[in-house]
Design a protein around this motif. Sequence first.
Motif, PDB file in Angstrom:
ATOM      1  N   TRP A 211       0.820  -1.206   0.000  1.00  0.00           N
ATOM      2  CA  TRP A 211       0.000   0.000   0.000  1.00  0.00           C
ATOM      3  C   TRP A 211       0.859   1.265   0.000  1.00  0.00           C
ATOM      4  CZ3 TRP A 211       0.397   3.569   3.891  1.00  0.00           C
ATOM      5  CH2 TRP A 211       1.024   3.164   5.077  1.00  0.00           C
ATOM      6  N   ARG A 212       2.082   1.160   0.502  1.00  0.00           N
ATOM      7  CA  ARG A 212       2.955   2.335   0.539  1.00  0.00           C
ATOM      8  C   ARG A 212       3.369   2.758  -0.870  1.00  0.00           C
ATOM      9  NH1 ARG A 212       7.067   0.525   5.459  1.00  0.00           N
ATOM     10  NH2 ARG A 212       5.489   0.478   7.125  1.00  0.00           N
ATOM     11  N   LEU A 213       3.902   1.790  -1.630  1.00  0.00           N
ATOM     12  CA  LEU A 213       4.308   2.120  -3.002  1.00  0.00           C
ATOM     13  C   LEU A 213       3.100   2.501  -3.857  1.00  0.00           C
ATOM     14  CD1 LEU A 213       7.061  -0.518  -3.908  1.00  0.00           C
ATOM     15  CD2 LEU A 213       7.345   1.903  -3.356  1.00  0.00           C
TER      16      LEU A 213
ATOM     17  N   LEU B 293       9.375   5.839  -7.121  1.00  0.00           N
ATOM     18  CA  LEU B 293       9.156   4.431  -6.782  1.00  0.00           C
ATOM     19  C   LEU B 293      10.480   3.700  -6.585  1.00  0.00           C
ATOM     20  CD1 LEU B 293       6.200   3.420  -9.160  1.00  0.00           C
ATOM     21  CD2 LEU B 293       6.125   3.650  -6.673  1.00  0.00           C
ATOM     22  N   LEU B 294      11.454   3.972  -7.454  1.00  0.00           N
ATOM     23  CA  LEU B 294      12.755   3.311  -7.318  1.00  0.00           C
ATOM     24  C   LEU B 294      13.452   3.716  -6.021  1.00  0.00           C
ATOM     25  CD1 LEU B 294      14.176   3.463 -10.964  1.00  0.00           C
ATOM     26  CD2 LEU B 294      13.619   1.410  -9.646  1.00  0.00           C
ATOM     27  N   ILE B 295      13.421   5.006  -5.711  1.00  0.00           N
ATOM     28  CA  ILE B 295      14.108   5.479  -4.500  1.00  0.00           C
ATOM     29  C   ILE B 295      13.441   4.918  -3.247  1.00  0.00           C
ATOM     30  CG2 ILE B 295      14.648   7.528  -3.123  1.00  0.00           C
ATOM     31  CD1 ILE B 295      14.901   9.069  -5.776  1.00  0.00           C
ATOM     32  N   TYR B 296      12.121   5.092  -3.164  1.00  0.00           N
ATOM     33  CA  TYR B 296      11.415   4.646  -1.963  1.00  0.00           C
ATOM     34  C   TYR B 296      11.374   3.118  -1.883  1.00  0.00           C
ATOM     35  CZ  TYR B 296       7.803   4.385   1.643  1.00  0.00           C
ATOM     36  OH  TYR B 296       7.103   4.114   2.795  1.00  0.00           O
ATOM     37  N   GLY B 297      11.192   2.453  -3.034  1.00  0.00           N
ATOM     38  CA  GLY B 297      11.176   0.989  -3.035  1.00  0.00           C
ATOM     39  C   GLY B 297      12.516   0.407  -2.636  1.00  0.00           C
ATOM     40  N   SER B 298      13.605   1.006  -3.115  1.00  0.00           N
ATOM     41  CA  SER B 298      14.942   0.529  -2.732  1.00  0.00           C
ATOM     42  C   SER B 298      15.156   0.675  -1.234  1.00  0.00           C
ATOM     43  CB  SER B 298      16.007   1.324  -3.497  1.00  0.00           C
ATOM     44  OG  SER B 298      15.856   1.146  -4.889  1.00  0.00           O
ATOM     45  N   LEU B 299      14.683   1.789  -0.681  1.00  0.00           N
ATOM     46  CA  LEU B 299      14.807   2.000   0.761  1.00  0.00           C
ATOM     47  C   LEU B 299      14.050   0.930   1.539  1.00  0.00           C
ATOM     48  CD1 LEU B 299      15.818   3.817   3.078  1.00  0.00           C
ATOM     49  CD2 LEU B 299      13.708   5.153   2.831  1.00  0.00           C
ATOM     50  N   LEU B 300      12.843   0.578   1.070  1.00  0.00           N
ATOM     51  CA  LEU B 300      12.064  -0.461   1.741  1.00  0.00           C
ATOM     52  C   LEU B 300      12.740  -1.824   1.626  1.00  0.00           C
ATOM     53  CD1 LEU B 300       8.399   0.507   0.690  1.00  0.00           C
ATOM     54  CD2 LEU B 300       9.503   0.877   2.908  1.00  0.00           C
TER      55      LEU B 300
END
Length: 644
Positions: free
Chosen positions: A234-236, A337-344
């Motif tokens: 749900w975050r992404l 999405l790439l930045i936040y997804g990589s962090l997750l």
Amino acid sequence: MHVHCEEGEVAESWLVAAAACLTASCVIDGGMLLRALQLLRKDEALSRLLHDVSVHTSSGGSMYEELPSLTLQEQEEKPRSNLQKLVERARPEFMWLAAGCLALFIRLPFSLALPHFVSETIGALIDKDSDAVRSNITSFIIAAVIDSLLDFWCVFLFGYTQQRLVRSLRIDLFRNLLLQDTSFFDASSSGEISSRLTSDCAEMANDLTWVFRFTIEALVRIGGIAGYMFFRSWRLASLACSIIPIVAVVNRFYSAWMSKNAQMVQEALAEANGVAQEVLSSMRTVFSFANEPRELRRYEKAVQKHFVLNVRQTAISGLYYMGVCTFLMSCCVQSSLLIYGSLLVFNGELEATTLLSFMLYQGQLQEYFSNLLNSFTNLIKSAGAGAKVFELLGRRPRIKRSGLIKLTEVRGKVTLEHVSFCYPSRESLPPALDDVSFQVSPGNIAAIVGPSGAGKSTIFHLLEHLYEPSSGRVCLDDVEVSELEHGWLHRMLALVGQEPVLFSGSIESNILYGYYHRLLEDGGESGEGLQEKKQRIAIARAVIQDPKVLLLDEATSALDSESEALVQEALEHVMERRTVLVIAHRLSTVSRADVILLLNKGRIVEQGTHQELLARPLPPDGGLSYRTLLNRQAKALSDPDALE
């Protein structure tokens, strides 16, 4: 981590892909179908307003039936946007649209599952799980084959619906044009009307293809992808959808501008088409005055206006797609999405395969957002381009062909009682007829003479019910022509004009024009090749209907002396036992009339037989009289015996 693929895990993989897609598609499809049902079934008054000209003869009705008057509720509901009217056009095709939505609903899980199986296959390859790779590839192939088979029905059903809408739009518009009164065509150029029927409808047809093929599919797919994304993370998903409010605000301003500009584009195109048709239909006149360069400049000016408007529209569209599709969606959203997804992933809160599936689905999401924006843009353009079309569809004729009376016995008595009339397009000018009264007994011949512009042809126009008088009564056998059934009236009245129009086809097809079921195949344009015979064909076309009243407006004016004598002899035969009204500038042709009406400036100046009018003294003030006209013609012809 090494993943072992068991049968239950394969089922779970299908379940993960299908459950989210099915759930989202059920919500989206159900909501869309419910909304479509509400939209297409509500506002019955507006639907009748848009379709009341669609009188189907197959149901036993006539296209000349009186159009129903608007109720107070309908008048209040009438102001609707062109966009709403465009969507309302789909109401009769609801079942076909529902079938297309159903095909999308069935296809959606298979289509949207493909990126999921790709990401799972790559994850299995990383884990070196050959069974999982094999299972996911097999599942991918099955889903892809089913998706491709169902794609046919999506394309066909929406395409078929679009073609039905285009056909309905063209026929409804042409039917309503045929029902309009003559004053409408006096004020509108044929080129502009043709442009509305062809160019505007074609523009709307092209745009409707996008609307009914891609809009619904894009909405369903976007909903399904969003459902899958929220199901997995749900975050992404929230991050991916955060762009929607910004796009909505931009679209609000873009749509308003696009609608206004599209309407101006179609008006400019109609103007250019009007110039072209006017010039091409008058080439002999253009050629005789050597005005080809002037007409070319006039057309270039009209086309240049259309060109500038289109270039401006293209530039604004380019800026819109650059900012919304490319920069916001491709650059900003995907990088976020790439930045936040990589962090997750680094924090252990998200699997790498989930991020991979998100990026794959984001590519699809961008594609269908682009399709949706294209559909939205074309829908707005279509609404703007269709503004004039909807105006014409909703136009009510001033003169309604609502007469129902068919006389069982026709004598042919023609009466005008205190008739005054002013052409609607020339209301600032003096009236064409001013308190005109006369009567022609059955079987008699009445000759109408007078200078040009005196109102002679206007009498014929009123008898044919092309217009209605401002005051007074125009009657056939003491019944007003407005109360007589339209088709029946024109079987009892036949006109041969100064410049008869021949339609494409053979001589026989033109003569039998009143008997449309016997027409032959077309064979030419605008009667080309028949010019020398036009007048004689027109006379034959009028006589073959066996009318009770014959209207001759300089019927022999286009013939040479020898042909005129032959045709006049034939006319003498067909005029027997008929009421005949003759308009003539050659006064020698009316000397045998039972009554002669002299018109000047819309009023009857003199009335009587040839001998009675000759016996009257000349007006002391030098005003117009029958003898004055004869004297003028005698001098012009150098015929001293013209008065005899």
